[in-house]
Design a protein around this motif. Structure first.
Motif, PDB file in Angstrom:
ATOM      1  N   ILE A 247       0.649  37.675 -49.243  1.00 10.59           N
ATOM      2  CA  ILE A 247       1.479  37.361 -50.596  1.00 10.59           C
ATOM      3  C   ILE A 247       0.436  36.547 -51.401  1.00 10.59           C
ATOM      4  CG2 ILE A 247       3.478  36.664 -51.841  1.00 10.59           C
ATOM      5  CD1 ILE A 247       4.986  36.860 -49.224  1.00 10.59           C
ATOM      6  N   GLY A 248      -0.361  37.213 -52.039  1.00  9.91           N
ATOM      7  CA  GLY A 248      -1.373  36.584 -52.883  1.00  9.91           C
ATOM      8  C   GLY A 248      -0.915  35.342 -53.762  1.00  9.91           C
ATOM      9  N   ARG A 249       0.289  35.807 -54.523  1.00  9.25           N
ATOM     10  CA  ARG A 249       0.606  35.040 -55.354  1.00  9.25           C
ATOM     11  C   ARG A 249       1.171  33.517 -55.067  1.00  9.25           C
ATOM     12  NH1 ARG A 249       4.566  38.605 -54.604  1.00  9.25           N
ATOM     13  NH2 ARG A 249       6.592  38.292 -54.072  1.00  9.25           N
ATOM     14  N   LYS A 250       1.461  33.472 -53.633  1.00 10.96           N
ATOM     15  CA  LYS A 250       2.213  32.228 -52.980  1.00 10.96           C
ATOM     16  C   LYS A 250       1.045  31.440 -52.589  1.00 10.96           C
ATOM     17  CE  LYS A 250       6.203  31.188 -49.859  1.00 10.96           C
ATOM     18  NZ  LYS A 250       6.709  31.664 -48.636  1.00 10.96           N
ATOM     19  N   TRP A 251       1.070  29.969 -53.063  1.00 14.42           N
ATOM     20  CA  TRP A 251      -0.056  29.228 -52.856  1.00 14.42           C
ATOM     21  C   TRP A 251       0.169  29.030 -51.249  1.00 14.42           C
ATOM     22  CZ3 TRP A 251      -4.231  27.105 -54.222  1.00 14.42           C
ATOM     23  CH2 TRP A 251      -4.915  25.975 -53.689  1.00 14.42           C
ATOM     24  N   GLY A 252      -1.068  28.876 -50.665  1.00 12.78           N
ATOM     25  CA  GLY A 252      -1.086  28.567 -49.373  1.00 12.78           C
ATOM     26  C   GLY A 252      -0.517  29.296 -48.455  1.00 12.78           C
ATOM     27  N   HIS A 253       0.044  30.531 -48.674  1.00  8.92           N
ATOM     28  CA  HIS A 253       0.527  31.417 -47.879  1.00  8.92           C
ATOM     29  C   HIS A 253      -0.474  32.040 -46.897  1.00  8.92           C
ATOM     30  CE1 HIS A 253       3.839  33.992 -46.455  1.00  8.92           C
ATOM     31  NE2 HIS A 253       2.894  35.226 -46.599  1.00  8.92           N
ATOM     32  N   GLN A 254      -1.738  32.269 -47.442  1.00  6.39           N
ATOM     33  CA  GLN A 254      -2.754  32.940 -46.493  1.00  6.39           C
ATOM     34  C   GLN A 254      -3.617  32.054 -45.761  1.00  6.39           C
ATOM     35  OE1 GLN A 254      -0.921  35.741 -48.068  1.00  6.39           O
ATOM     36  NE2 GLN A 254      -2.387  36.039 -46.642  1.00  6.39           N
ATOM     37  N   GLY A 255      -3.455  30.624 -46.287  1.00  2.00           N
ATOM     38  CA  GLY A 255      -4.270  29.360 -45.529  1.00  2.00           C
ATOM     39  C   GLY A 255      -3.336  28.676 -44.369  1.00  2.00           C
ATOM     40  N   PRO A 256      -2.786  27.718 -44.742  1.00  2.00           N
ATOM     41  CA  PRO A 256      -1.804  26.715 -43.769  1.00  2.00           C
ATOM     42  C   PRO A 256      -0.680  27.816 -43.436  1.00  2.00           C
ATOM     43  CG  PRO A 256      -1.930  25.743 -45.944  1.00  2.00           C
ATOM     44  CD  PRO A 256      -2.937  26.900 -46.084  1.00  2.00           C
ATOM     45  N   GLY A 257      -0.289  28.552 -44.065  1.00  2.00           N
ATOM     46  CA  GLY A 257       0.989  29.569 -43.811  1.00  2.00           C
ATOM     47  C   GLY A 257       0.285  30.339 -42.752  1.00  2.00           C
ATOM     48  N   VAL A 258      -0.875  31.012 -42.533  1.00  2.00           N
ATOM     49  CA  VAL A 258      -1.075  31.942 -41.528  1.00  2.00           C
ATOM     50  C   VAL A 258      -1.357  31.064 -40.366  1.00  2.00           C
ATOM     51  CG1 VAL A 258      -3.189  33.117 -40.316  1.00  2.00           C
ATOM     52  CG2 VAL A 258      -2.542  33.412 -42.944  1.00  2.00           C
ATOM     53  N   PHE A 259      -1.924  29.828 -40.343  1.00  2.64           N
ATOM     54  CA  PHE A 259      -1.925  28.789 -38.997  1.00  2.64           C
ATOM     55  C   PHE A 259      -0.478  28.597 -38.734  1.00  2.64           C
ATOM     56  CE2 PHE A 259      -6.379  28.439 -40.593  1.00  2.64           C
ATOM     57  CZ  PHE A 259      -6.929  28.308 -39.667  1.00  2.64           C
ATOM     58  N   THR A 260       0.199  28.146 -39.579  1.00  2.91           N
ATOM     59  CA  THR A 260       1.619  27.777 -39.228  1.00  2.91           C
ATOM     60  C   THR A 260       2.383  28.871 -38.579  1.00  2.91           C
ATOM     61  OG1 THR A 260       1.888  26.120 -40.944  1.00  2.91           O
ATOM     62  CG2 THR A 260       3.751  26.606 -40.138  1.00  2.91           C
ATOM     63  N   ARG A 261       2.428  29.908 -39.222  1.00  2.00           N
ATOM     64  CA  ARG A 261       3.093  31.091 -38.642  1.00  2.00           C
ATOM     65  C   ARG A 261       2.763  31.541 -37.281  1.00  2.00           C
ATOM     66  NH1 ARG A 261       2.251  32.990 -43.963  1.00  2.00           N
ATOM     67  NH2 ARG A 261       0.709  34.364 -43.294  1.00  2.00           N
ATOM     68  N   VAL A 262       1.456  31.499 -36.945  1.00  5.96           N
ATOM     69  CA  VAL A 262       0.856  31.861 -35.606  1.00  5.96           C
ATOM     70  C   VAL A 262       1.073  30.904 -34.725  1.00  5.96           C
ATOM     71  CG1 VAL A 262      -1.098  32.353 -34.391  1.00  5.96           C
ATOM     72  CG2 VAL A 262      -1.074  33.475 -36.450  1.00  5.96           C
ATOM     73  N   VAL A 263       1.023  29.555 -34.916  1.00  6.58           N
ATOM     74  CA  VAL A 263       1.346  28.553 -34.149  1.00  6.58           C
ATOM     75  C   VAL A 263       2.641  28.584 -33.942  1.00  6.58           C
ATOM     76  CG1 VAL A 263       1.260  26.032 -33.854  1.00  6.58           C
ATOM     77  CG2 VAL A 263      -0.687  27.075 -34.702  1.00  6.58           C
ATOM     78  N   ASN A 264       3.749  28.637 -34.503  1.00  8.66           N
ATOM     79  CA  ASN A 264       4.999  28.695 -34.506  1.00  8.66           C
ATOM     80  C   ASN A 264       5.392  29.724 -33.474  1.00  8.66           C
ATOM     81  OD1 ASN A 264       5.575  26.580 -36.133  1.00  8.66           O
ATOM     82  ND2 ASN A 264       6.421  27.869 -37.689  1.00  8.66           N
ATOM     83  N   LYS A 265       4.718  30.821 -33.465  1.00 11.76           N
ATOM     84  CA  LYS A 265       4.834  32.134 -32.470  1.00 11.76           C
ATOM     85  C   LYS A 265       4.598  31.497 -31.183  1.00 11.76           C
ATOM     86  CE  LYS A 265       2.840  36.354 -31.241  1.00 11.76           C
ATOM     87  NZ  LYS A 265       1.813  37.275 -31.718  1.00 11.76           N
ATOM     88  N   TYR A 266       3.453  30.844 -30.826  1.00  8.57           N
ATOM     89  CA  TYR A 266       3.249  30.455 -29.805  1.00  8.57           C
ATOM     90  C   TYR A 266       3.774  29.162 -29.044  1.00  8.57           C
ATOM     91  CZ  TYR A 266      -0.436  34.192 -29.529  1.00  8.57           C
ATOM     92  OH  TYR A 266      -0.841  35.165 -29.354  1.00  8.57           O
ATOM     93  N   CYS A 267       3.939  28.050 -30.136  1.00  9.28           N
ATOM     94  CA  CYS A 267       4.304  26.762 -29.481  1.00  9.28           C
ATOM     95  C   CYS A 267       5.730  26.369 -30.060  1.00  9.28           C
ATOM     96  CB  CYS A 267       3.257  25.831 -29.930  1.00  9.28           C
ATOM     97  SG  CYS A 267       1.718  26.433 -29.512  1.00  9.28           S
ATOM     98  N   GLY A 268       6.244  27.151 -30.926  1.00 10.47           N
ATOM     99  CA  GLY A 268       7.561  26.612 -31.587  1.00 10.47           C
ATOM    100  C   GLY A 268       7.439  25.294 -32.050  1.00 10.47           C
ATOM    101  N   GLY A 269       8.435  24.260 -32.031  1.00 14.35           N
ATOM    102  CA  GLY A 269       8.178  22.900 -32.608  1.00 14.35           C
ATOM    103  C   GLY A 269       7.096  22.164 -31.750  1.00 14.35           C
ATOM    104  N   ARG A 270       6.173  21.565 -32.363  1.00 16.26           N
ATOM    105  CA  ARG A 270       5.463  20.451 -31.764  1.00 16.26           C
ATOM    106  C   ARG A 270       5.711  19.032 -31.781  1.00 16.26           C
ATOM    107  NH1 ARG A 270       4.757  24.353 -35.073  1.00 16.26           N
ATOM    108  NH2 ARG A 270       3.610  23.561 -36.574  1.00 16.26           N
TER     109      ARG A 270
END
Length: 362
Positions: A247-270
């Motif tokens: 979603i190119g129009r959404k700021w941060g979605h392709q940067g920290p958003g990617v990291f956060t989505r993948v990390v949440n998948k593996y680790c849930g709440g840190r």
């Protein structure tokens, strides 16, 4: 006889150790190759050899033997580069960019520090490399700094990014410069391995881990600094998540958003119970204090005068939140701001150049 028996036992022990090491290396290599074949990065030839599915169509033999490829080969072999990226055609870099690169070169003197620049021409000969270096006199004394052109299509070859890149329309993207940067950091670490840093990150001491992610806050994961080995499965997952959820129009979605989505998948709440890192997705996951002791709502504190300077003793590097800097704040000598103290200590060549020229390097 006893002496000969001892020698024989010693030789057998050494042979056993060598066999175990070689077996481990082969198994690990097979694991990596199998993963690359699965993802289409590597394919099997008719005779069964592994062949890399890289873009070579546009490369002449001269280009293949260029200084650029010699540098890249050296970095790829070591897998320990420190990488920065400039995705615009800008060549007159602000002082913060120069400070970030210089500080990394000082903190990691035995590691190559590579600055990929979209506006830089081809580096074919040693003279081309010398000319690129001369453009940044404050960095000339650091022999571990390399400047290389950023060729997006070549970088994205054999990754999930190439079909996306050929399809996307930059004219319709409102955050295109940043989106390109997000994609480049993943592709660079995938292909070369090492540590990626944003150009507003000032290094202050070595990061003790090579495989790591970093928390930006207690609920979000940073995209400004991370380190992984070449062809790491986690990096491939970052790239796939980037493309599949674009979603190119959404700021941060392709940067920290990617990291956060993948990390949440593996680790849930840190949950951090101390400043020490935790384990997440089988890599080290750093506390926000390690890179973000000053959070983004307070970014202007870097440009203020402090009655008592912070020690940042729990931090490896400092992210200065340049994307928040709409006021074009910069380091001004003799103002006694926190950022002036950081420049003076961690990028002294850049600081001295500004001081002597009475410039601010906007």
């Amino acid at each position: 006889m006893l002496k000969k028996l001892r020698i024989l036992i010693f030789v057998l022990i050494i042979a056993t150790i060598c066999f175990v090491i070689r077996t481990s290396i082969k198994q690990n290599s097979k694991y990596v190759i199998d993963f690359l074949i699965e993802k289409g990065v590597v394919f099997k030839s008719i005779n069964g050899d592994e062949m890399y599915n890289e873009y070579k169509d546009s490369e002449t033999m001269d280009d293949y033997n260029s200084k650029e490829n010699i540098i890249l080969s050296a970095v790829m072999q070591k897998g320990n580069g420190i990488f920065f990226v400039e995705t615009t055609d800008r060549m007159d870099e602000p002082s913060l960019v120069l400070c970030s690169i210089e500080s990394a070169a000082r903190v990691y003197p035995d590691r190559p520090v590579v600055f990929f620049m979209k506006g830089l021409g081809a580096i074919i000969t040693d003279d081309d490399e010398k000319q690129a270096r001369k453009h940044y006199p404050t960095l000339l004394s650091y022999k571990n700094i390399y400047f290389l052109p950023l060729r997006l299509e070549k970088l994205f070859a054999s990754t999930p990014f190439l079909p996306w890149y050929k399809k996307v329309n930059p004219q319709r993207e409102i955050h295109w410069t940043h989106v390109k940067s997000d994609a480049c950091r993943f592709a660079i670490i995938w292909k070369y391995g090492g540590i990626y840093m944003d150009t507003d990150v000032i290094s202050i001491r070595p990061i003790p881990e090579d495989h790591f992610l970093a928390a930006e806050t207690f609920s979000t994961t940073s995209s400004s600094v991370f380190g992984l080995s070449p062809y790491h499965k986690l990096t491939w997952e970052f790239m796939e998540n980037f493309v599949q959820n674009y979603i190119g129009r959404k700021w941060g979605h392709q940067g920290p958003g990617v990291f956060t989505r993948v990390v949440n998948k593996y680790c849930g709440g840190r949950h951090f119970t101390s400043i020490n890192h935790i384990r997440c997705a089988n890599v080290s996951y750093f506390h926000p204090e390690r890179f973000y002791p000053i959070l983004y709502p307070s970014w202007k504190k870097y440009f203020e005068v402090w009655s008592t300077l912070p020690t940042f003793r729990n931090s490896f590097a400092l992210h200065l939140w340049n994307y928040m800097n709409d006021d074009r704040e910069t380091m001004v000598p003799r103002t006694n701001t926190l950022v002036e103290h950081l420049y003076r200590q961690y990028c002294p060549s850049t600081y001295e150049a500004i001081l002597n020229s009475n410039a601010t390097y906007h």
